[in-house]
Scaffold this motif. Structure first.
Motif, short mmCIF file in Angstrom:
data_model
loop_
_atom_site.label_atom_id
_atom_site.label_comp_id
_atom_site.label_asym_id
_atom_site.label_seq_id
_atom_site.Cartn_x
_atom_site.Cartn_y
_atom_site.Cartn_z
N UNK A 118 -2.35 11.44 -3.47
CA UNK A 118 -1.35 10.38 -3.63
C UNK A 118 -0.50 10.25 -2.37
N UNK A 119 -0.13 11.38 -1.76
CA UNK A 119 0.65 11.32 -0.52
C UNK A 119 -0.16 10.69 0.61
N UNK A 120 -1.43 11.04 0.69
CA UNK A 120 -2.29 10.45 1.71
C UNK A 120 -2.42 8.94 1.51
N UNK A 121 -2.58 8.53 0.24
CA UNK A 121 -2.71 7.11 -0.06
C UNK A 121 -1.43 6.35 0.26
N UNK A 122 -0.28 6.98 0.04
CA UNK A 122 0.99 6.35 0.38
C UNK A 122 1.03 6.00 1.86
N UNK A 123 0.47 6.87 2.71
CA UNK A 123 0.38 6.56 4.14
C UNK A 123 -0.59 5.41 4.38
N UNK A 124 -1.72 5.42 3.69
CA UNK A 124 -2.76 4.42 3.93
C UNK A 124 -2.28 3.01 3.57
N UNK A 125 -1.48 2.90 2.51
CA UNK A 125 -1.04 1.56 2.07
C UNK A 125 0.30 1.17 2.68
N UNK A 126 0.91 2.07 3.47
CA UNK A 126 2.13 1.72 4.18
C UNK A 126 3.40 1.79 3.36
N UNK A 127 3.46 2.71 2.37
CA UNK A 127 4.74 2.92 1.71
C UNK A 127 5.75 3.43 2.74
N UNK A 128 7.04 3.21 2.52
CA UNK A 128 8.04 3.65 3.52
C UNK A 128 7.83 5.11 3.91
N UNK A 129 7.91 5.36 5.20
CA UNK A 129 7.65 6.72 5.71
C UNK A 129 8.91 7.45 6.13
N UNK A 130 10.10 6.82 5.89
CA UNK A 130 11.33 7.51 6.28
C UNK A 130 11.46 8.80 5.47
N UNK A 131 12.06 9.83 6.06
CA UNK A 131 12.10 11.14 5.41
C UNK A 131 12.84 11.14 4.08
N UNK A 132 13.85 10.27 3.92
CA UNK A 132 14.61 10.26 2.68
C UNK A 132 13.74 9.79 1.52
N UNK A 133 13.04 8.67 1.71
CA UNK A 133 12.18 8.17 0.64
C UNK A 133 11.06 9.16 0.33
#
Length: 315
Positions: free
Chosen positions: A247-262
């Motif tokens: 799920x974390x890898x997919x979040x990167x692939x689809x461009x979910x916010x990458x800021x450390x807080x989120x």
């Protein structure tokens, strides 16, 4: 001349915080001593810390330019001999700068001692034109600390920050699509014969959990339905870890916010929720049968959003 390392001093870091060392008392804008840890205390000078007067690394998120513009620092030695001998103290003035009391060297990022004769306040709004010293710009930009109750900018929900339901449905569609197109030997047994609508159900659960509309409760059976779908699955810790990882890898692939807080709060929920799912799936587990869909917010770390005094340009 370089200062003695044992002297109470404030070092100006390059585009970063003030580094306070030595026997220096620090008082917040609420007139209370600031609790510090370790030999170095980091004080905000970018104006954006959510933990003022302490630094919380926001200067990196906002690309703070802390270039010192106060001019030459030629009289540091003479200033050092002229001080009162009062105990060293740094006081954050309400809605204003850091006030220096007693014997404290202000050391520039080049290692030289600044002349503080007649300049005993340090900028903490981030906008002074004579950094590191205050020039009164905090009055022009409306810098606030402490921010009065009700005047702080409310952070968006995690649902809004993520991009709403379109973003979450994109996340789950990609996650389960990848999972089925190249079967994962660890997760395939769990999702064998998966309902085609499952990705949308998961997106609705995440959306409601992160502060969005109550779609899962209204359209998909709420908490009770979620529990019923996990009963008896006997999920393993290895399967849980793989689900979170993918799920974390997919979040990167689809461009979910990458800021450390989120991401810290997003991953925090994935860890919490999947551990509950493993417990509920155990054969014979005594589960809570009725409950609302959980509500998951920012916890200790809301996202960095510029405050009013950080926006716009000076006349």
């Amino acid at each position: 001349m370089s200062p003695d390392d044992t002297t109470a001093q404030i070092r100006v870091s390059v585009d970063g915080p003030y580094l306070v060392t030595g026997d220096v008392e620090i008082i917040g804008a609420d007139d209370r001593p600031v609790r510090t840890h370790g030999p170095v205390t980091h004080l905000c000078r970018c104006g954006g810390s959510r933990n003022a007067p302490l630094c919380d690394a926001t200067h990196g998120l906002k690309d703070f330019d802390g270039t010192e513009t106060c001019g030459p620092s030629g009289a540091g030695d003479a200033d050092r001999t002229a001080r009162s001998g009062d105990a060293a103290c740094v006081r954050a003035l309400a809605d204003g700068p850091l006030q220096l009391v007693g014997d404290i060297d202000v050391v520039g990022s080049d290692g030289h001692v600044h002349d503080t004769a007649g300049r005993r306040t340090l900028c903490r709004c981030g906008r002074s034109r004579t950094k590191p010293f205050c020039d009164g710009t905090h009055l022009q930009v409306g810098f606030r600390d402490p921010v009065p109750a009700g005047e702080g900018r409310e952070p968006p929900t995690m649902y809004e920050w993520a991009g709403g339901m379109d973003a979450l449905e994109g996340l789950t569609a990609r996650f389960y699509g990848d999972l089925l197109s190249e079967p994962d030997p660890i997760l395939e047994p769990v999702f064998r014969g998966m309902d085609p609508g499952h990705p949308r159900h998961v997106a609705a659960w995440l959306g409601e959990t992160f502060g969005g509309p109550p779609a899962f409760s209204v359209e998909h059976g709420g908490y009770e339905h979620m529990v019923s779908r996990h009963r008896g699955l006997a999920l393993t810790e290895v399967q849980r870890q793989r689900w979170v990882e993918r799920m974390c890898t997919t979040a990167d692939l689809v461009g979910l916010p990458s800021d450390p807080d989120f991401r810290a709060n997003f991953v925090g929920y994935l860890e919490w929720g999947t551990r509950i799912a493993v417990f509920n799936s155990a054969p014979g587990a005594t589960v809570i049968s009725h409950a609302p869909v959980p509500q998951w917010g920012w916890g200790q770390s809301p996202p960095y959003t510029p405050q009013p005094w950080e926006e716009g340009t000076l006349d």
